[in-house]
Design a protein around this motif. Structure first.
Motif, short mmCIF file in Angstrom:
data_model
loop_
_atom_site.label_atom_id
_atom_site.label_comp_id
_atom_site.label_asym_id
_atom_site.label_seq_id
_atom_site.Cartn_x
_atom_site.Cartn_y
_atom_site.Cartn_z
N LEU A 184 0.84 -1.20 0.00
CA LEU A 184 0.00 0.00 0.00
C LEU A 184 0.87 1.25 0.00
CD1 LEU A 184 -2.87 1.07 0.11
CD2 LEU A 184 -2.82 0.80 2.59
N THR A 185 0.70 2.08 -1.02
CA THR A 185 1.41 3.36 -1.12
C THR A 185 0.38 4.48 -1.16
OG1 THR A 185 1.46 3.18 -3.54
CG2 THR A 185 3.38 2.36 -2.32
N GLY A 186 0.88 5.72 -1.13
CA GLY A 186 -0.03 6.85 -1.21
C GLY A 186 0.48 8.05 -0.45
N PRO A 187 -0.24 9.15 -0.52
CA PRO A 187 0.19 10.39 0.12
C PRO A 187 0.25 10.26 1.63
CG PRO A 187 -1.61 10.78 -1.43
CD PRO A 187 -1.51 9.31 -1.25
N ASN A 188 1.11 11.07 2.23
CA ASN A 188 1.07 11.21 3.68
C ASN A 188 -0.30 11.72 4.09
OD1 ASN A 188 3.96 10.81 4.81
ND2 ASN A 188 4.27 12.08 2.99
N THR A 189 -0.83 11.19 5.17
CA THR A 189 -2.17 11.50 5.69
C THR A 189 -3.27 11.08 4.71
OG1 THR A 189 -2.40 13.77 4.83
CG2 THR A 189 -1.21 13.50 6.92
N ASP A 310 8.33 -9.29 -9.24
CA ASP A 310 9.01 -10.56 -8.96
C ASP A 310 8.11 -11.60 -8.29
OD1 ASP A 310 11.25 -9.32 -9.97
OD2 ASP A 310 12.04 -8.76 -7.99
N ARG A 311 7.04 -11.14 -7.63
CA ARG A 311 6.21 -12.07 -6.88
C ARG A 311 4.75 -11.91 -7.34
NH1 ARG A 311 8.99 -15.93 -3.84
NH2 ARG A 311 10.84 -14.96 -2.90
N PRO A 312 4.17 -12.94 -7.95
CA PRO A 312 2.78 -12.82 -8.42
C PRO A 312 1.77 -12.66 -7.28
CG PRO A 312 3.58 -15.08 -8.65
CD PRO A 312 4.76 -14.25 -8.30
N GLN A 313 2.16 -13.04 -6.05
CA GLN A 313 1.23 -12.90 -4.92
C GLN A 313 1.07 -11.44 -4.49
OE1 GLN A 313 4.14 -14.64 -5.04
NE2 GLN A 313 4.11 -16.30 -3.52
N VAL A 314 1.97 -10.56 -4.93
CA VAL A 314 1.98 -9.18 -4.48
C VAL A 314 1.09 -8.33 -5.38
CG1 VAL A 314 3.39 -7.12 -4.08
CG2 VAL A 314 4.27 -9.38 -3.48
N ALA A 315 0.21 -7.55 -4.77
CA ALA A 315 -0.66 -6.62 -5.51
C ALA A 315 -0.45 -5.22 -4.95
CB ALA A 315 -2.12 -7.03 -5.38
N ASN A 316 -0.17 -4.28 -5.83
CA ASN A 316 0.02 -2.90 -5.41
C ASN A 316 -1.31 -2.15 -5.38
OD1 ASN A 316 2.81 -2.53 -4.89
ND2 ASN A 316 3.23 -2.65 -7.09
N TYR A 317 -1.53 -1.44 -4.27
CA TYR A 317 -2.68 -0.56 -4.12
C TYR A 317 -2.19 0.79 -3.62
CZ TYR A 317 -6.05 -4.39 -4.57
OH TYR A 317 -6.81 -5.43 -5.04
N HIS A 318 -3.00 1.80 -3.83
CA HIS A 318 -2.66 3.12 -3.29
C HIS A 318 -3.92 3.82 -2.82
CE1 HIS A 318 -3.91 4.32 -7.37
NE2 HIS A 318 -4.14 5.52 -6.85
N MET A 319 -3.73 4.80 -1.95
CA MET A 319 -4.83 5.64 -1.50
C MET A 319 -4.97 6.78 -2.50
SD MET A 319 -5.67 3.85 0.98
CE MET A 319 -7.07 4.86 1.46
N SER A 320 -6.12 6.88 -3.11
CA SER A 320 -6.29 7.82 -4.22
C SER A 320 -6.40 9.26 -3.74
CB SER A 320 -7.50 7.43 -5.06
OG SER A 320 -8.64 7.35 -4.26
N TYR A 321 -6.20 10.16 -4.69
CA TYR A 321 -6.15 11.60 -4.40
C TYR A 321 -6.40 12.34 -5.72
CZ TYR A 321 -1.62 10.63 -6.45
OH TYR A 321 -0.64 10.19 -7.29
N THR A 322 -6.58 13.62 -5.62
CA THR A 322 -6.67 14.47 -6.81
C THR A 322 -5.91 15.75 -6.54
OG1 THR A 322 -8.16 15.46 -8.45
CG2 THR A 322 -8.80 15.63 -6.13
N VAL A 323 -5.43 16.36 -7.61
CA VAL A 323 -4.60 17.57 -7.49
C VAL A 323 -5.36 18.74 -8.10
CG1 VAL A 323 -2.40 18.66 -8.05
CG2 VAL A 323 -2.51 16.19 -7.60
#
Length: 389
Positions: A184-189, A310-323
């Motif tokens: 899980l990635t995304g902006p601070n706060t 490298d790992r098919p078990q890994v799924a990337n998600y992020h917390m969405s935002y708009t600018v």
């Protein structure tokens, strides 16, 4: 001691020819007290001196315009004996009380603790049962080997006090297969930690037979939930924040199984970038290789990209935002742009972590923000040059 002082008072009444004489007690300085004084008028005192009844053995304790008070001979010793007797009585009372409490504890502690435990359990079950019928909560389907699937889930502490009145709560959906990993990635706060905590709470609640804050929930049976979240140190033990965080991660790496859930929030941030990425990446790879269901929150985008590759078990998600207000001619956001958090879980990596915008929200001076943006652009340019080389 009390009887001796009473006998002394009888003797003094006869000696001074004052049948109604009684002891005089005065408050002294600093909370002290002058006790067992003989009080007479000044005229009486002068007459007693002339008759030789009061001599040098009588010490004046205090006097006023009309009164004079004495320490009579022999009274001080009796008062000391009384104080010793009082202290002995107090100690005896303390011993007796302690013995009484210990006997009462032996007789009643086990039954009382059983009663208190039963009342606490009833209270907890009643509260959980009541939650199961409230809006936003559901009874989960828990089964061995099931995939984790939550619909319209959120952290329960974010729930509005009056659900029918509406509010700012943004629910999310997620699915994680057995042994899967959500990075899980995304902006601070932006809500990353709230989502991670909500996933952990859902597993704990479901395992306890409690309702889950979601509209629908399917979860596997867990043998443990391991977390490394927040920032804390242990100064008394000589442990820095980074060391303390690594110890939490070490427990998960040592004990987690394929039936466990591990939540790691920004592992590796307390040291240099390369060391932090290396430690975080190695920990993530070890967990995924062992088939441990993992929620991994990070700002290391290269790590997240490589893990998914490298790992098919890994799924990337992020917390969405708009600018808002972005200059379309620039590739990097300006600190002057406004980032609006949408708090919605979406597939893929976040473009940035928006650390400068968090600094702006914290109130850092504009001059510092402008300088920070210039330095960030310089570092990014150097990195592009290095990649090109």
């Amino acid at each position: 001691a009390d009887a001796a002082l009473a006998g002394k008072l009888t003797t003094l009444r006869t000696l001074l020819r004052k049948p109604t004489l009684d002891w005089k007690h005065l408050k002294g300085g600093q909370g002290g007290q002058l006790e067992y004084l003989v009080e007479v008028t000044k005229n009486e005192a002068e007459g007693l001196v002339r008759r030789g009844v009061v001599d040098a053995a009588w010490h004046v304790a205090s006097e006023t315009k009309d009164k004079r008070r004495f320490f009579a001979p022999g009274v001080a010793a009796l008062v000391d004996a009384l104080k010793v007797a009082r202290e002995a009585a107090r100690l005896a009372a303390d011993v007796a009380w302690s013995k009484f409490v210990a006997e009462l504890d032996d007789a009643l502690s086990a039954p009382l603790r059983a009663v208190f435990g039963a009342v606490a359990e009833i209270d907890a079950l009643r509260a959980l049962g009541r939650s199961g019928g409230e809006p936003g909560w559901c009874w989960p389907d828990v089964s061995e080997g099931a995939a984790l699937e939550l619909k319209d889930f959120a952290h329960p502490t974010l729930a509005p006090a009056d659900p029918e009145a509406g509010g700012a709560l943004v629910p999310n959906d997620v699915r994680m297969d057995v042994g899967g990993c959500v990075v899980l990635t995304g902006p601070n706060t932006g809500g990353k930690s709230s989502v991670a905590r909500a996933l952990g709470l859902a597993s704990v609640f479901a395992q306890a037979g409690a309702p889950v804050f979601a509209s629908k929930a399917t979860l596997p049976c867990r043998d443990a939930v391991f977390t490394r979240m927040g920032a804390a140190d242990a100064l008394a033990e000589g442990k820095s924040t980074f060391l303390h965080e690594l110890e939490c991660a070490a427990v998960a790496l040592e004990h987690a199984t394929a039936r466990s859930l591990v939540i790691l929030d920004e592992l590796g941030r307390g040291t240099s970038t390369y060391d932090g990425v290396a430690v975080a990446g190695a920990a993530l790879d070890a967990l995924v290789a062992r088939g441990v269901s993992t929620v991994f929150v990070t700002h290391y985008h290269d790590l997240a990209r490589a893990a998914a590759r490298d790992r098919p078990q890994v799924a990337n998600y992020h917390m969405s935002y708009t600018v808002v207000g972005r200059d379309a001619s620039t590739t990097r956001l300006s600190v002057d742009d406004d980032v609006v958090m949408l708090y919605k879980l979406a597939p893929g990596l976040a473009a940035e972590s928006f650390g400068l915008h968090a600094a702006k929200a914290a109130g850092l001076p504009d001059a510092v923000l402008k300088l920070a943006q210039a330095k960030a652009e310089e570092l990014e340019a150097r990195r592009r040059e290095g990649d090109g080389a």
